[in-house]
Design an enzyme around this catalytic site. Structure first.
Site, PDB file in Angstrom:
ATOM      1  N   HIS A   1       1.075   7.029   4.323  1.00 42.01           N
ATOM      2  CA  HIS A   1       1.208   7.348   5.739  1.00 42.01           C
ATOM      3  C   HIS A   1       1.303   6.110   6.622  1.00 42.01           C
ATOM      4  O   HIS A   1       1.657   6.205   7.796  1.00 42.01           O
ATOM      5  CB  HIS A   1       0.061   8.263   6.204  1.00 42.01           C
ATOM      6  CG  HIS A   1      -1.261   7.597   6.347  1.00 42.01           C
ATOM      7  ND1 HIS A   1      -2.246   7.659   5.378  1.00 42.01           N
ATOM      8  CD2 HIS A   1      -1.791   6.850   7.347  1.00 42.01           C
ATOM      9  CE1 HIS A   1      -3.306   6.994   5.794  1.00 42.01           C
ATOM     10  NE2 HIS A   1      -3.057   6.502   6.983  1.00 42.01           N
TER      11      HIS A   1
ATOM     12  N   ASP B   1      -1.032   9.879  -1.384  1.00 42.21           N
ATOM     13  CA  ASP B   1      -0.954   9.073  -0.166  1.00 42.21           C
ATOM     14  C   ASP B   1      -0.915   7.591  -0.497  1.00 42.21           C
ATOM     15  O   ASP B   1      -1.621   6.784   0.102  1.00 42.21           O
ATOM     16  CB  ASP B   1      -2.122   9.383   0.778  1.00 42.21           C
ATOM     17  CG  ASP B   1      -1.919   8.771   2.165  1.00 42.21           C
ATOM     18  OD1 ASP B   1      -0.756   8.518   2.525  1.00 42.21           O
ATOM     19  OD2 ASP B   1      -2.919   8.540   2.860  1.00 42.21           O
TER      20      ASP B   1
ATOM     21  N   SER C   1      -6.408   1.975   7.269  1.00 38.18           N
ATOM     22  CA  SER C   1      -5.731   2.732   6.216  1.00 38.18           C
ATOM     23  C   SER C   1      -4.949   1.808   5.295  1.00 38.18           C
ATOM     24  O   SER C   1      -4.186   0.943   5.748  1.00 38.18           O
ATOM     25  CB  SER C   1      -4.771   3.755   6.838  1.00 38.18           C
ATOM     26  OG  SER C   1      -5.471   4.746   7.523  1.00 38.18           O
TER      27      SER C   1
END
Length: 477
Positions: free
Chosen positions: A119, A149, A223
């Site tokens: 992402h 992911d 992230s």
């Protein structure tokens, strides 16, 4: 002349001495406690060089119309008009400037492979990687795996590239100290620490990743960054947080490094990720189900449906079987099974211990390859007469023969479920929906009418019949 001691003249001395002793003991205890806390300074210095900041640029969608109003004019309008003519969901005013975002990552090989979250780079037209020595390098996407992911990038430079040490996530235990390095809110090389709160967490949107839960402060920009153990080894990739405010609330999740490196090697060597596939729909075994199936306590994964032409069907697994162990590993919760199957190489045999009709049996299954899409064994196109797209499922009119067998006046038959509210609520293919949001569903037309009027700010109830048994589920449109 001998000086006489007057009563009360030095009565304060014992109190002062006691106070001094207590203070010394307190200071000693605090000093000992401080010495027992971990010191991250050396570990951070050793590992920061291989952690990178990732910035992306995405060009605006040319298909979106530009707002007929200027920014200053929009600011003077009521909120509703601002959202309609300039908001992100507006048909007007799509971002006229390139969209920029930031994340983190880390270098895993001297030839420049970088791991991060999917992402972070999804939809990016340009990706720049910045090292802590201020080098900025353009990155190429080698491959991505949305199911876990994960994304694998590649950078090149004439100067040597620093590399992290890769650890193992299989032996992690709750309570162990860990720390993260990342770029929350764009603040490069921010260090946060905490402990492992739990392991093997299953999240609704991810079935094939047994997440590591920590209380390490993770925020937007972290992230894709590394989670380190106290040996300076990467044991996870920070990926998600649980929040009601949009910021950190004490619960964060990381992809175990064992799973991440498996994905990395497959993308690097094969260009794609192949996961094991059993071909069953499973559900949790609660206390009532455990009692009815003859289990002393809730455990295992209850097979609610066996997909046609799947490895499970070919091996003889049946609906109603409870999988108690997989390759010798105990299945405590139904969420334990998908990651175990997913990690099994395609074509390998796996031994399952199941409970069938109160008796334990051992079944060998040749693991297949997980289809590209969830439920890919279903028809790829939308079935004729389908409805309820916004809910992430397809339905068809209920056949008269099935309605008669179930002894119900009507309903709709679920013929496909993808990612979305329906899947998260637990609705599966071949379920029969007879009530939605406390309104009767008798045919396709009434289903459509109810779906159009569903609220988007609260949960709604769904009554389904599965294998002849009625139950209520909760769904958030």
């Amino acid at each position: 002349m001998t000086r006489q001691f007057q009563p009360g003249q030095r009565a304060w001395l014992p109190s002062v001495l006691l106070l001094l002793v207590a203070s010394l003991l307190t200071l000693t205890a605090q000093s000992a406690a401080a010495r027992s806390l971990p010191d991250f300074t050396g570990l951070v210095e050793e590992n920061s060089a291989a952690v990178v900041n990732i910035s992306t640029v995405s060009e605006p969608d040319p298909r979106r119309q530009q707002s007929p109003f200027s920014d200053r004019e929009l600011e003077q309008m009521p909120d509703f008009f601002q959202r309609f003519f300039g908001g992100p969901q507006s048909p007007y005013g799509g971002p006229s400037q390139p969209r920029r975002s930031m994340g983190s990552g880390f270098i895993v090989s001297e030839d420049g492979y970088v791991l991060t979250n999917n992402h972070v780079v999804e939809g990016a037209d340009e990706i720049m990687v910045r090292l802590n020595d201020r080098r900025e390098l353009q990155a190429e996407v080698i491959g991505t795996d949305p199911r876990s992911d994960m994304a694998v990038l590649k950078i090149e430079d004439e100067e040597p590239l620093p590399v992290v040490k890769i650890g193992e996530s299989s032996g992690l235990k709750p309570g162990q100290w860990v720390f993260a390095i990342g770029s929350p809110f764009g603040f490069d090389y921010t260090v946060t620490s905490g402990i492992i709160s739990a392991i093997g967490r299953s999240l609704p949107s991810e079935n094939y990743v047994p997440f590591i839960q920590t209380d390490v402060a993770i925020n937007p920009g972290n992230s894709g960054g590394p989670l380190f153990n106290m040996d300076g080894e990467v044991i996870g990739i920070n990926s998600q947080i649980y929040t009601r405010s949009g910021g950190f609330m004490g619960v964060s999740f990381a992809i175990p490094i064992d799973d991440a490196m498996n994905v990395f090697r497959q993308i690097r060597d094969e260009g794609s990720v192949a996961r094991g596939w059993l071909g069953v729909l499973i559900q949790e075994v609660n206390r009532d189900l455990a009692e009815s199936f003859g289990l002393s306590r809730p455990r295992g994964a209850l097979i609610a449906e066996v997909m046609p032409d799947s490895p499970a069907q070919q091996a003889g697994l049946e609906a109603g079987d409870i999988v108690l162990s997989y390759e010798g590993e105990s299945i405590e919760r139904s969420s334990d099974l998908p990651p175990m199957v997913g990690r099994t190489p395609v074509g390998d045999d796996a031994e399952l211990t199941i409970l069938r009709q109160g008796e334990r049996q051992t079944i060998d299954v040749e693991i297949g390859r997980l289809p590209e899409e969830e439920g890919a064994d279903d028809s790829r196109g939308e079935p004729s007469g389908s409805a309820g797209g916004p809910l992430g499922m397809q339905v068809e009119p209920l056949p008269d023969q099935l309605a008669s067998r179930l002894d119900i006046p009507g309903g709709v038959l679920v013929t496909g479920v993808g990612r979305g509210p329906a899947f998260q609520a637990g609705i599966r293919r071949n379920d029969v929906i007879t009530e939605l949001n406390r309104q009767l569903v008798t045919n396709l037309e009434t289903f459509r009418d109810v779906v159009k009027d569903l609220p988007d700010d609260r949960a709604v109830s769904v009554r389904i019949i599965r294998e002849g048994r009625a139950t209520y589920l909760v769904m958030r449109p």
